[in-house]
Design a protein around this motif. Sequence first.
Motif, mmCIF file in Angstrom:
data_model
loop_
_atom_site.group_PDB
_atom_site.id
_atom_site.type_symbol
_atom_site.label_atom_id
_atom_site.label_comp_id
_atom_site.label_asym_id
_atom_site.label_seq_id
_atom_site.Cartn_x
_atom_site.Cartn_y
_atom_site.Cartn_z
ATOM 1 N N ALA A 76 2.496 -1.171 -4.374
ATOM 2 C CA ALA A 76 3.076 -1.868 -3.221
ATOM 3 C C ALA A 76 3.220 -3.363 -3.484
ATOM 4 N N GLN B 179 7.262 2.687 -5.348
ATOM 5 C CA GLN B 179 6.302 2.681 -4.252
ATOM 6 C C GLN B 179 6.179 4.106 -3.723
ATOM 7 N N ARG B 180 4.974 4.406 -3.174
ATOM 8 C CA ARG B 180 4.699 5.753 -2.665
ATOM 9 C C ARG B 180 4.285 5.668 -1.209
ATOM 10 N N ARG B 181 4.544 6.738 -0.465
ATOM 11 C CA ARG B 181 4.084 6.878 0.907
ATOM 12 C C ARG B 181 3.576 8.315 1.100
ATOM 13 N N GLU C 168 3.246 4.480 5.917
ATOM 14 C CA GLU C 168 2.123 5.216 5.336
ATOM 15 C C GLU C 168 1.418 6.034 6.410
ATOM 16 N N GLY C 169 1.194 7.330 6.117
ATOM 17 C CA GLY C 169 0.451 8.208 7.016
ATOM 18 C C GLY C 169 1.241 8.705 8.204
ATOM 19 N N GLU D 78 3.966 13.559 -0.717
ATOM 20 C CA GLU D 78 4.021 12.196 -1.247
ATOM 21 C C GLU D 78 5.484 11.852 -1.518
#
Length: 681
Positions: free
Chosen positions: A598, A673-675, A610-611, A662
Amino acid sequence: MTRRIAAILTLLLVTFCVGAALWVDEWIDRTELPPLTLETGVEVLDRDGDLLRAYTVENGRWRLPVSYDAVDPGFIDMLVAFEDRRFWSHPGVDIRAFARAAWQRVAHGRVVSGGSTLTMQVARLLEDSGTGAWGGKLRQIRLALALERHLTKEEILTLYLHLAPYGGNIEGVRAATLTWFGTEPHRLTAAQSALLVALPQAPSSRRPDRFPEAAEIARNRVLSRAVRYTNLTETEIAWARAEPIPTERRAFPALAAHLADRAITERPTRGTHHLTLDADLQAQMERLAAGAIADLGLQMSAAIMVMDHETGALLASVGSPDYTDRGREGFVDMTQAVRSPGSALKPLIYGLAFDAGLLHPETLVEDRPISIAGYAPENFDQLFRGEVTASEALQLSLNIPAVTLLSEIGPHQMLAAMGRADMQFDLPVGEEPGLAIALGGIGTRMEDVMRLYAGIARGGVAAPYHWRTGEAPEAGQRILSETAAWYLGDVLADVIPPPNAPRVGLSFKTGTSYGHRDAWAFGFDGRYVIGIWMGRADGASVPGAFGSDLSAPLLFEAFSRIGDQLVPRPAPPPGALTLSNAQLPITLRRFDPAADLADTGGPEISFPPEGAVLAWQPGLPIIARVADGTPPFTWLWNGAPLAVGWHDREVPLDDIGLGFGELTVIDADGLAQRRAVEIAP
């Protein structure tokens, strides 16, 4: 006057006869019948109806269920011809046979033949009454006449087929054929049928295992009559006379003894249990387990499970090499014992990492000393290999990369995946799951690990595991994505096989628990999953025992018993990237758990956050957005490509399914970037 007297006498005689007949008719109707529903031993059958295991009835007697149609017609013909030629026409008592027997006794001064019908014999067997006393004989006559009014001839013969004594604790024709010939009664030779006709007349003095000469004489006497009253020819009778008499009792089948006990314990009122096992394969696996531990000491044990992962049916289950071996604690079903799986769960960690976008099989990972919150794992050989690919780390079963990955994924995520695989597991009382579960620091059963490997083998979806026929559940939850499951199968197919085993592309993984207490091997091809456990049932250490040395060779041997060729695994799914390390996106070339994607200055996923929990509705796409970063973009869901070369900053999330996942975006500079999000209905 004389005619009148004659008429009166005739009338009196007729009246007496009619009255007597009516009295006899009422006498028969008033007969109290004994219970006609017989107790038979519980039987456990395989998928084709073959007997796996049978159990005795009261007082240790063998009496198994049998239907009239399941008995060789030749035996029925021979039985009727020898015992009761007018059985099909008399009302239960054969007056002609009684008259003949009485005349022969007077003429010869001894009993030459009996007058009892098969129905009378059934009456005697039902009430266990004697044969000589007049009171007992009269009761048999009355009961025989009553039975004929309540039952068909076939039903009466069926009672005889259950009750006839065949020596020792053997009752009924089915128990007899299994004992003396090792076969079911639906197909018998003429010699076998004749012996079965002769034995009930004197079961103690004609037992083939004790008095073979007497048994042979009695059998041949039956064959002599069969020439006159059956369709057998003189040549067939001669062949039958030449057939040897069986001189040993055969043991009743006792295949899958542990699973049979389990079936009865779960449903104690059921008389017949139908299992999905294959009796021939079960027998092969039991012999294989017994041979594997023959030279390994008096306390070593083994267990084998074979499963069809396409259908979820269990095909073989060996809980121990010998159910009766107390020295090895053979009565313990090791497919159900809670043990440490060692490294057998490592593929799940890598599969979750593939789905999370952390890894590709060609991603480089570090195998070097680490310490995470004071936990400092070591490899089994206490060596460090530096930088290796994820494939190599899993194939070599390196501990440090597995622990590092689990630290990134989180132990709770791993336990959640095990739950989706319908696995049961035990953790130390009062302890939260920690990183040690990567190395077997958790208790589970062999049956549960089989469920996990079956799910991997069938594309990441839990198999409809079952071992009773007709009770297959629906396919379970998705454990891993199809892509991650295929990656695992492909990586495990390149594990070096044990010495002298063919390199056939079997996907397999071994495991050894702490202290060398459990040696595991699990493998699969395109249809079957096989699991192997070796160790001591009491949980004691077996120095020098490794899954790769003990269980892996047995795994390959077990697969060879199923067929000459492995069933090919499926082709790569559309989302699989069969690339070298250099061809991967920059973020997948090397796993660096310390990197914070990030803060790279690259792309930023502005939606979803996120989440987030996103509601899925048919016809309404979920849109993801990216800010910053250099187009074109590559979008991944659980490591599988969603869009490649995408210039728009919005992308529809189509066909990603429900559940946790993911989302990853990678820009043209290789920054990502990941979420973590959830798609809910």
